[in-house]
Design a protein around this motif. Structure first.
Motif, PDB file in Angstrom:
ATOM      1  N   ILE A  56      13.683  16.853 -11.063  1.00 15.63           N
ATOM      2  CA  ILE A  56      13.661  15.567 -12.025  1.00 15.63           C
ATOM      3  C   ILE A  56      14.911  15.721 -12.609  1.00 15.63           C
ATOM      4  CG2 ILE A  56      12.857  14.808 -14.225  1.00 15.63           C
ATOM      5  CD1 ILE A  56       9.818  15.950 -12.992  1.00 15.63           C
ATOM      6  N   ILE A  57      15.500  16.835 -13.158  1.00 16.77           N
ATOM      7  CA  ILE A  57      16.726  16.863 -13.820  1.00 16.77           C
ATOM      8  C   ILE A  57      17.814  16.486 -12.927  1.00 16.77           C
ATOM      9  CG2 ILE A  57      18.724  18.582 -14.963  1.00 16.77           C
ATOM     10  CD1 ILE A  57      16.348  17.863 -16.631  1.00 16.77           C
ATOM     11  N   ALA A  58      17.958  16.889 -11.627  1.00 12.53           N
ATOM     12  CA  ALA A  58      18.806  16.689 -10.804  1.00 12.53           C
ATOM     13  C   ALA A  58      18.784  15.199 -10.331  1.00 12.53           C
ATOM     14  CB  ALA A  58      18.513  17.483  -9.369  1.00 12.53           C
ATOM     15  N   SER A  59      17.669  14.595 -10.138  1.00 10.64           N
ATOM     16  CA  SER A  59      17.358  13.351 -10.049  1.00 10.64           C
ATOM     17  C   SER A  59      18.268  12.326 -11.087  1.00 10.64           C
ATOM     18  CB  SER A  59      16.170  12.920  -9.818  1.00 10.64           C
ATOM     19  OG  SER A  59      15.649  13.381  -8.389  1.00 10.64           O
ATOM     20  N   GLU A  75      21.526   5.999 -18.973  1.00  5.96           N
ATOM     21  CA  GLU A  75      20.532   5.992 -19.879  1.00  5.96           C
ATOM     22  C   GLU A  75      20.646   7.238 -20.646  1.00  5.96           C
ATOM     23  OE1 GLU A  75      16.592   4.932 -18.209  1.00  5.96           O
ATOM     24  OE2 GLU A  75      17.614   4.449 -16.443  1.00  5.96           O
ATOM     25  N   MET A  76      21.008   8.548 -20.089  1.00  7.84           N
ATOM     26  CA  MET A  76      20.966   9.499 -21.027  1.00  7.84           C
ATOM     27  C   MET A  76      22.753  10.181 -20.807  1.00  7.84           C
ATOM     28  SD  MET A  76      17.717  11.512 -19.911  1.00  7.84           S
ATOM     29  CE  MET A  76      17.662  12.744 -21.178  1.00  7.84           C
ATOM     30  N   THR A  77      23.129  10.831 -21.741  1.00 10.86           N
ATOM     31  CA  THR A  77      24.171  11.562 -21.695  1.00 10.86           C
ATOM     32  C   THR A  77      24.185  13.010 -20.975  1.00 10.86           C
ATOM     33  OG1 THR A  77      23.972  12.919 -23.696  1.00 10.86           O
ATOM     34  CG2 THR A  77      24.928  10.597 -23.941  1.00 10.86           C
ATOM     35  N   GLU A  78      25.231  13.397 -20.575  1.00 11.00           N
ATOM     36  CA  GLU A  78      25.404  14.664 -19.743  1.00 11.00           C
ATOM     37  C   GLU A  78      24.963  15.610 -20.771  1.00 11.00           C
ATOM     38  OE1 GLU A  78      29.423  15.098 -18.550  1.00 11.00           O
ATOM     39  OE2 GLU A  78      29.175  13.687 -17.009  1.00 11.00           O
ATOM     40  N   LYS A  83      20.679  19.671 -22.088  1.00 13.04           N
ATOM     41  CA  LYS A  83      19.735  20.325 -23.034  1.00 13.04           C
ATOM     42  C   LYS A  83      18.468  20.467 -22.218  1.00 13.04           C
ATOM     43  CE  LYS A  83      17.929  19.702 -27.569  1.00 13.04           C
ATOM     44  NZ  LYS A  83      17.957  18.882 -28.834  1.00 13.04           N
ATOM     45  N   LEU A  84      17.783  19.007 -21.475  1.00 13.07           N
ATOM     46  CA  LEU A  84      16.711  19.212 -20.873  1.00 13.07           C
ATOM     47  C   LEU A  84      16.798  20.515 -19.814  1.00 13.07           C
ATOM     48  CD1 LEU A  84      16.076  15.468 -20.529  1.00 13.07           C
ATOM     49  CD2 LEU A  84      14.782  17.065 -21.925  1.00 13.07           C
ATOM     50  N   PHE A  85      17.847  20.640 -19.224  1.00 15.81           N
ATOM     51  CA  PHE A  85      18.017  21.582 -18.080  1.00 15.81           C
ATOM     52  C   PHE A  85      17.756  23.161 -18.562  1.00 15.81           C
ATOM     53  CE2 PHE A  85      20.687  24.616 -15.762  1.00 15.81           C
ATOM     54  CZ  PHE A  85      20.261  24.706 -14.593  1.00 15.81           C
TER      55      PHE A  85
END
Length: 89
Positions: A56-59, A75-78, A83-85
């Motif tokens: 999901i993170i990679a996508s 939609e999201m910053t790097e 942080k999610l990763f």
């Protein structure tokens, strides 16, 4: 970022497989099966869930990178993706 079918297909497949494995582990525990087999299956469940998260993170990274390449605001910053990763690690 919303989860879209084109971004989550492989992750969803992994999660459904993990759900089946988890059901098997629960059944093993309820019926008093050998702990080695149950723990082996539980390890497989854990790995499948982790891999689904990484997919999901990679996508999301590919999606946001594509938006940037098209000159759109992702939609999201790097930093948010990172942080999610790290929350999965």
């Amino acid at each position: 970022m919303k989860l879209r079918p084109e971004m989550t297909g492989e992750a969803l497949t992994r999660l459904k497989r993990a759900r089946g494995q988890l059901n098997a582990v629960i059944e093993m525990m309820e019926t008093g099966q050998d702990c080695r087999e149950a723990l082996t299956q539980l390890a497989a469940v854990s790995k499948a869930i982790d891999r689904a998260g990484y997919k999901i993170i990679a996508s999301g990274m590919r999606h946001c990178s594509g938006a940037r390449d098209r000159g759109e605001q992702p939609e999201m910053t790097e930093e948010e993706l990172e942080k999610l990763f790290l929350a999965l690690a």
